[in-house]
Design a protein around this motif. Structure first.
Motif, PDB file in Angstrom:
ATOM      1  N   ARG A  10       3.451  -4.065   2.251  1.00  0.00           N
ATOM      2  CA  ARG A  10       2.360  -3.164   1.863  1.00  0.00           C
ATOM      3  C   ARG A  10       1.506  -3.772   0.756  1.00  0.00           C
ATOM      4  N   ALA A  13      -1.714  -5.608   1.611  1.00  0.00           N
ATOM      5  CA  ALA A  13      -2.951  -4.862   1.848  1.00  0.00           C
ATOM      6  C   ALA A  13      -3.863  -4.948   0.630  1.00  0.00           C
ATOM      7  N   TRP A  14      -3.290  -5.189  -0.539  1.00  0.00           N
ATOM      8  CA  TRP A  14      -4.079  -5.350  -1.760  1.00  0.00           C
ATOM      9  C   TRP A  14      -4.262  -6.826  -2.098  1.00  0.00           C
ATOM     10  N   ARG A  17      -5.785  -9.616   0.621  1.00  0.00           N
ATOM     11  CA  ARG A  17      -7.165  -9.482   1.087  1.00  0.00           C
ATOM     12  C   ARG A  17      -7.975 -10.714   0.712  1.00  0.00           C
TER      13      ARG A  17
END
Length: 73
Positions: A10, A13-14, A17
């Motif tokens: 997860r 996702a930050w 990128r």
């Protein structure tokens, strides 16, 4: 879960990128001393501490934070 069916982290996702916001997220932590390898293929785990002198019900969180920071159980 088998190695070939791993779910994406997860935190990627930050930090994974490749746009301006990903750059911003990584830069913020890098400026605090986190090296690049901390973001590559490893989960990024944050711990929030709500300790405050104004709320006596959370007073024990300060001691918990201290012991966790040094690695005590």
């Amino acid at each position: 879960m088998s190695a070939d069916k791993k779910r994406p982290l997860r935190s990627q996702a930050w930090f994974g990128r490749q746009d301006a916001m990903g750059f911003y997220y990584r830069s913020f932590l890098k400026s605090s001393g986190f090296p690049q390898d901390q973001f590559e293929g490893r989960p990024v785990i944050g711990i929030c501490n709500t300790w405050s002198e104004l709320t006596p019900c959370n007073a024990h969180f300060r001691n918990h934070r201290r012991t966790r920071k040094v690695g005590s159980p």
